[in-house]
Design a protein around this motif. Structure first.
Motif, PDB file in Angstrom:
ATOM      1  N   THR A 191      -5.669  -5.116   8.416  1.00  0.00           N
ATOM      2  CA  THR A 191      -5.655  -4.262   9.431  1.00  0.00           C
ATOM      3  C   THR A 191      -7.338  -3.884   9.525  1.00  0.00           C
ATOM      4  O   THR A 191      -7.495  -3.313  10.501  1.00  0.00           O
ATOM      5  CB  THR A 191      -5.111  -2.757   8.870  1.00  0.00           C
ATOM      6  OG1 THR A 191      -5.637  -2.441   7.825  1.00  0.00           O
ATOM      7  CG2 THR A 191      -3.684  -2.876   8.966  1.00  0.00           C
ATOM      8  N   HIS A 192      -8.124  -4.413   8.834  1.00  0.00           N
ATOM      9  CA  HIS A 192      -9.568  -4.142   9.143  1.00  0.00           C
ATOM     10  C   HIS A 192     -10.124  -5.338  10.286  1.00  0.00           C
ATOM     11  O   HIS A 192      -9.639  -6.488  10.573  1.00  0.00           O
ATOM     12  CB  HIS A 192     -10.448  -4.571   7.833  1.00  0.00           C
ATOM     13  CG  HIS A 192     -12.070  -3.999   8.077  1.00  0.00           C
ATOM     14  ND1 HIS A 192     -13.032  -4.516   8.489  1.00  0.00           N
ATOM     15  CD2 HIS A 192     -12.540  -2.779   7.467  1.00  0.00           C
ATOM     16  CE1 HIS A 192     -14.016  -3.841   8.260  1.00  0.00           C
ATOM     17  NE2 HIS A 192     -13.722  -2.684   7.754  1.00  0.00           N
ATOM     18  N   GLN A 197     -14.051   3.265  15.103  1.00  0.00           N
ATOM     19  CA  GLN A 197     -12.927   2.720  14.034  1.00  0.00           C
ATOM     20  C   GLN A 197     -13.096   1.566  13.513  1.00  0.00           C
ATOM     21  O   GLN A 197     -13.828   0.428  14.388  1.00  0.00           O
ATOM     22  CB  GLN A 197     -11.618   3.077  14.673  1.00  0.00           C
ATOM     23  CG  GLN A 197     -11.212   4.484  15.140  1.00  0.00           C
ATOM     24  CD  GLN A 197     -11.516   5.381  13.845  1.00  0.00           C
ATOM     25  OE1 GLN A 197     -11.228   5.039  12.758  1.00  0.00           O
ATOM     26  NE2 GLN A 197     -12.083   6.482  14.187  1.00  0.00           N
ATOM     27  N   THR A 198     -12.982   1.034  12.347  1.00  0.00           N
ATOM     28  CA  THR A 198     -13.004  -0.012  11.767  1.00  0.00           C
ATOM     29  C   THR A 198     -11.597  -0.747  11.418  1.00  0.00           C
ATOM     30  O   THR A 198     -11.555  -1.730  11.062  1.00  0.00           O
ATOM     31  CB  THR A 198     -14.073  -0.086  10.596  1.00  0.00           C
ATOM     32  OG1 THR A 198     -13.450   0.752   9.624  1.00  0.00           O
ATOM     33  CG2 THR A 198     -15.520  -0.056  10.821  1.00  0.00           C
ATOM     34  N   ASP A 199     -10.648   0.362  11.478  1.00  0.00           N
ATOM     35  CA  ASP A 199      -9.210  -0.129  11.267  1.00  0.00           C
ATOM     36  C   ASP A 199      -8.356  -0.223  12.315  1.00  0.00           C
ATOM     37  O   ASP A 199      -8.292   0.422  13.241  1.00  0.00           O
ATOM     38  CB  ASP A 199      -8.617   0.856  10.169  1.00  0.00           C
ATOM     39  CG  ASP A 199      -7.290   0.212   9.614  1.00  0.00           C
ATOM     40  OD1 ASP A 199      -7.389   0.051   8.477  1.00  0.00           O
ATOM     41  OD2 ASP A 199      -6.497   0.566  10.516  1.00  0.00           O
ATOM     42  N   GLN A 217      -1.906   4.968  10.293  1.00  0.00           N
ATOM     43  CA  GLN A 217      -2.196   3.938   9.564  1.00  0.00           C
ATOM     44  C   GLN A 217      -1.299   3.754   8.276  1.00  0.00           C
ATOM     45  O   GLN A 217      -1.160   2.593   7.734  1.00  0.00           O
ATOM     46  CB  GLN A 217      -3.655   4.355   8.910  1.00  0.00           C
ATOM     47  CG  GLN A 217      -4.484   3.322   8.002  1.00  0.00           C
ATOM     48  CD  GLN A 217      -5.744   3.757   7.609  1.00  0.00           C
ATOM     49  OE1 GLN A 217      -6.111   4.825   7.716  1.00  0.00           O
ATOM     50  NE2 GLN A 217      -6.550   2.689   6.653  1.00  0.00           N
ATOM     51  N   GLN A 229     -11.309  -8.610   9.861  1.00  0.00           N
ATOM     52  CA  GLN A 229     -10.434  -9.552   9.654  1.00  0.00           C
ATOM     53  C   GLN A 229      -9.511 -10.384  10.703  1.00  0.00           C
ATOM     54  O   GLN A 229      -8.865 -11.440  10.657  1.00  0.00           O
ATOM     55  CB  GLN A 229      -9.319  -9.054   8.549  1.00  0.00           C
ATOM     56  CG  GLN A 229      -9.760  -8.612   7.417  1.00  0.00           C
ATOM     57  CD  GLN A 229      -8.702  -7.825   6.590  1.00  0.00           C
ATOM     58  OE1 GLN A 229      -8.237  -6.730   6.843  1.00  0.00           O
ATOM     59  NE2 GLN A 229      -8.626  -8.276   5.237  1.00  0.00           N
ATOM     60  N   ARG A 272       0.908  -1.183   0.014  1.00  0.00           N
ATOM     61  CA  ARG A 272       0.100   0.019  -0.005  1.00  0.00           C
ATOM     62  C   ARG A 272       1.020   1.128  -0.016  1.00  0.00           C
ATOM     63  O   ARG A 272       0.696   2.074   0.889  1.00  0.00           O
ATOM     64  CB  ARG A 272      -1.051  -0.055   1.382  1.00  0.00           C
ATOM     65  CG  ARG A 272      -1.925  -1.345   1.185  1.00  0.00           C
ATOM     66  CD  ARG A 272      -2.735  -1.062   2.363  1.00  0.00           C
ATOM     67  NE  ARG A 272      -3.566  -2.336   2.482  1.00  0.00           N
ATOM     68  CZ  ARG A 272      -4.086  -2.855   3.660  1.00  0.00           C
ATOM     69  NH1 ARG A 272      -3.809  -1.972   4.687  1.00  0.00           N
ATOM     70  NH2 ARG A 272      -4.936  -3.833   3.598  1.00  0.00           N
ATOM     71  N   LYS A 330      -5.149  -0.086  12.905  1.00  0.00           N
ATOM     72  CA  LYS A 330      -3.855   0.648  13.343  1.00  0.00           C
ATOM     73  C   LYS A 330      -4.802   2.288  13.422  1.00  0.00           C
ATOM     74  O   LYS A 330      -4.104   2.990  14.336  1.00  0.00           O
ATOM     75  CB  LYS A 330      -3.090   0.823  11.962  1.00  0.00           C
ATOM     76  CG  LYS A 330      -2.063  -0.409  11.979  1.00  0.00           C
ATOM     77  CD  LYS A 330      -1.407  -0.281  10.580  1.00  0.00           C
ATOM     78  CE  LYS A 330      -0.293   0.410  10.600  1.00  0.00           C
ATOM     79  NZ  LYS A 330       0.537   0.165   9.311  1.00  0.00           N
ATOM     80  N   ARG A 331      -5.913   2.428  12.743  1.00  0.00           N
ATOM     81  CA  ARG A 331      -6.272   3.891  13.263  1.00  0.00           C
ATOM     82  C   ARG A 331      -6.891   3.665  14.608  1.00  0.00           C
ATOM     83  O   ARG A 331      -6.942   4.610  15.375  1.00  0.00           O
ATOM     84  CB  ARG A 331      -7.644   4.005  12.216  1.00  0.00           C
ATOM     85  CG  ARG A 331      -7.132   4.513  11.102  1.00  0.00           C
ATOM     86  CD  ARG A 331      -8.314   4.890  10.094  1.00  0.00           C
ATOM     87  NE  ARG A 331      -8.726   6.632  10.037  1.00  0.00           N
ATOM     88  CZ  ARG A 331      -7.819   7.332   9.787  1.00  0.00           C
ATOM     89  NH1 ARG A 331      -7.261   6.971   8.823  1.00  0.00           N
ATOM     90  NH2 ARG A 331      -8.378   8.569   9.763  1.00  0.00           N
TER      91      ARG A 331
END
Lengths: 99, 520
Positions: B394-395, B332-334, B273, B398, B189, B336-337
């Motif tokens: 990261t999601h 948050q859904t991530d 992120q 997952q 990414r 790292k965030r």
């Protein structure tokens, strides 16, 4: 002319610089805004040195210039790599990272 | 005026005395970074990774030894009032070097490949271009991340040890510039990573300009940038009063940006992120320690005399930081965030300790920073292990059922999340207890009440992830990479320190409370 006017000038330049950072879209112009802020600060340092009757402020201005030069090197490298990947230096196009 | 300037000039050149034994740790790290640059230029590609990792770790260990032996016996203000090596400076430097050593272990992870796994093989090539493909085919490496890390570490060490606002500004840039580059070097990414780097750079440069303009106003007020001279000028109320408070606030804004306190936190989630996960861990821990060290020194040494002017504003910042960090981490859904918003909330809790304005405030802040630093480096090292179709997974969805796929990794991560929450038997509990107790003693009961409510909100977030890992069915193709010695060591060290500080916190608390006296 009173020395205080130079302080007013430096405050105005600093404000213009920060307005440029907040309003403009092109990363290079944003970066120029930051440089304007740093140079406005230099003007304030030199004026205060004159007001206080010292040389310290002028020496400080030299340090600030060196640091600003280092910042230019890193900053332009980052902006260049973004530009080559996207063909655009607009900070609005850099929007992959969002809430 | 001209006559007075001529009179101020020294008639004879006086050489500045520098106590080299006191600044030896910083010189070692700078020296190691320089040698790293030489290795980058001259060593053949296949040896570089091993050489750089060895050099970096040896440098950091040597710096730690130098702090514990040479620098400790040569405390004082040196280099013409530019650098101060005192109790707090030494302990902050020691913590930064230790955290950096653990962080470098995570950066050096390369699984089965020849080069560090988290970093792109050619940072200068356009993502997806033939040049990048050619660099990968040739087996290029990004070993320059190790000297860059050392430069950042040296800046971080100088930051809390500077006795002069100009030195502090230079240290701020020395620590920031390598971090801007490091955050743009992720292997996967890459567009995201470059964007993080750009945002970090533009906002970082913007905030350091604020810091510098504040310093200029204070120079106009006090006639000097040395913190002790500023303190004297503040006490005597000499100079142009209108310059002092704006100057103080602008300097503090620059520092609050670095710690990621609201409303100056906007960069934190994006950069955390986008940056490579090991860099995020190192940056989150190291920058926070260094910036809080500098903030403590500025507030406690230079601006203590006008505390009634800045205290209410910093109270507001602390409350806003805790609330923003806690509330936004819920949505948050991530992963790292989420950890980024958690770091914002933690910055708020640490600010509560800073605002106690007593000796307990210094020691509890220190303890919190050590605890937070080690758990966050380990947590990001684990994030780097969980993968889905080659990328970091990261999601949050997952991570479902990770406890069934990889019980050990999920167990360690759950333990770290409990430490973030502040459950007893983890360092997080002792740290939160220490800062809240210090704040109550310093008259900040309202801050503590907000802090406890926000801890409750963040607890919900962390417990939800634990439930997700253990009580839902695995979905998708999430898998956990088998870590090699490097990440294993990094994660175990981080976890063991977290556990150790939770069970036996007194050695570190004693050490911290013995070194709370700032030299002026």
């Amino acid at each position: 002319m009173s020395l205080v006017n130079y302080i007013y000038l430096s405050a105005i330049l600093f404000a213009i610089g920060s307005a440029v950072v907040l309003v403009r879209r092109n990363a290079i112009v944003v970066f120029m805004g930051v440089e304007l802020m740093l140079n406005a600060t230099n003007l304030a340092f030199v004026t205060f040195a004159r007001m206080n009757g010292q040389l310290d402020g002028q020496a400080i201005a030299l340090f600030v210039m060196v640091v600003a030069a280092a910042e230019v090197v890193v900053g332009l490298a980052i902006i260049m790599s973004i530009y080559r990947a996207r063909r655009s230096a607009s900070v609005d196009d850099a929007n992959l990272l969002k809430l | 005026m001209i006559a007075s300037m001529a009179g101020a000039l020294p008639t004879e050149f006086v050489m500045t005395q520098i106590s080299y034994a006191a600044v030896l740790p910083m010189l070692l790290v700078f020296g190691g970074a320089m040698i790293g640059v030489l290795i980058e230029a001259f060593a053949p590609r296949r040896f570089r990774h091993e050489a750089q990792v060895t050099l970096t770790l040896l440098t950091l260990v040597a710096a730690l030894v130098a702090i514990a032996t040479s620098a400790r016996d040569h405390q004082g203000i040196t280099a013409a009032g530019a650098v101060v090596i005192d109790g707090p400076a030494l302990i902050f430097q020691g913590v930064i070097v230790a955290l950096a050593a653990v962080g470098v272990l995570a950066m050096a992870e390369r699984f089965t490949a020849d080069e560090a796994d988290a970093f792109t093989q050619s940072g200068a090539a356009v993502p997806g271009s033939p040049r990048e493909a050619a660099a990968v085919r040739l087996g290029a490496t990004s070993t320059e991340v190790f000297p860059l890390t050392l430069f950042a570490v040296a800046g971080m060490m100088l930051f809390p040890a500077s006795a002069d606002l100009l030195v502090m500004f230079v240290a701020l840039e020395v620590l920031s510039l390598p971090l801007y580059i490091l955050s743009g070097l992720a292997r996967r990414r890459r567009l995201l990573s470059q964007e993080a780097s750009l945002k970090y750079f533009l906002l970082g440069a913007f905030s350091s300009a604020f810091f510098l303009f504040g310093a200029a106003l204070i120079y106009g007020y006090a006639g000097s940038l040395e913190l002790s001279d500023i303190a004297t000028a503040v006490q005597n109320q000499s100079g142009m009063d209108g310059l002092l408070i704006p100057g103080v606030l602008l300097v503090v804004v620059g520092l609050l940006f670095k710690v990621g306190a609201a409303p100056f936190h906007a960069w934190t989630p994006d950069v955390y992120q986008g940056a490579p996960s090991p860099v995020t861990g190192f940056m989150a821990a190291g920058t926070k320690v260094a910036a809080f060290g500098a903030l403590l020194r500025v507030l406690y040494v230079a601006f203590e005399g006008v505390r009634w002017d800045w205290m209410p504003i910093l109270w507001g910042v602390a409350i806003l930081t805790m609330v923003v960090g806690a509330v936004l981490s819920v949505t948050q859904t991530d992963m790292k965030r989420l950890l980024a918003y958690s770091s914002i909330a933690h910055a708020g809790f640490i600010l509560v300790g800073v605002l106690a304005l007593n000796q307990k405030g210094v020691s509890s802040t220190l303890f919190y920073l050590v605890a937070y630093g080690f758990m966050t480096i380990a947590a990001f090292a684990i994030v780097a292990l969980v993968r889905s179709s080659g990328n970091e997974a990261t999601h949050l969805s997952q991570w479902a059922g990770l406890g069934k796929r990889s019980p050990i990794v999920a167990g360690v991560f759950a333990f770290l999340l409990l430490a973030f929450t502040g459950i007893p038997l983890t360092s997080g509990f002792t740290a939160k207890f220490a800062v809240f107790a210090a704040a109550v003693a310093g008259g900040g009961t309202w801050l503590v009440i907000v802090g406890i409510i926000c801890s409750g909100i963040t607890a919900f977030v962390y417990i939800r992830i634990i439930v997700l890992m253990y009580f839902s069915e695995p979905a998708g193709d999430t898998m956990v990479m088998t870590p090699t010695v490097m990440s294993t060591l990094c994660i175990s060290l981080g976890t063991l320190v977290t556990l150790w500080l939770g069970i036996i916190p007194s050695p570190l608390l004693d050490l911290a409370s013995q070194s709370t006296l700032f030299l002026r």
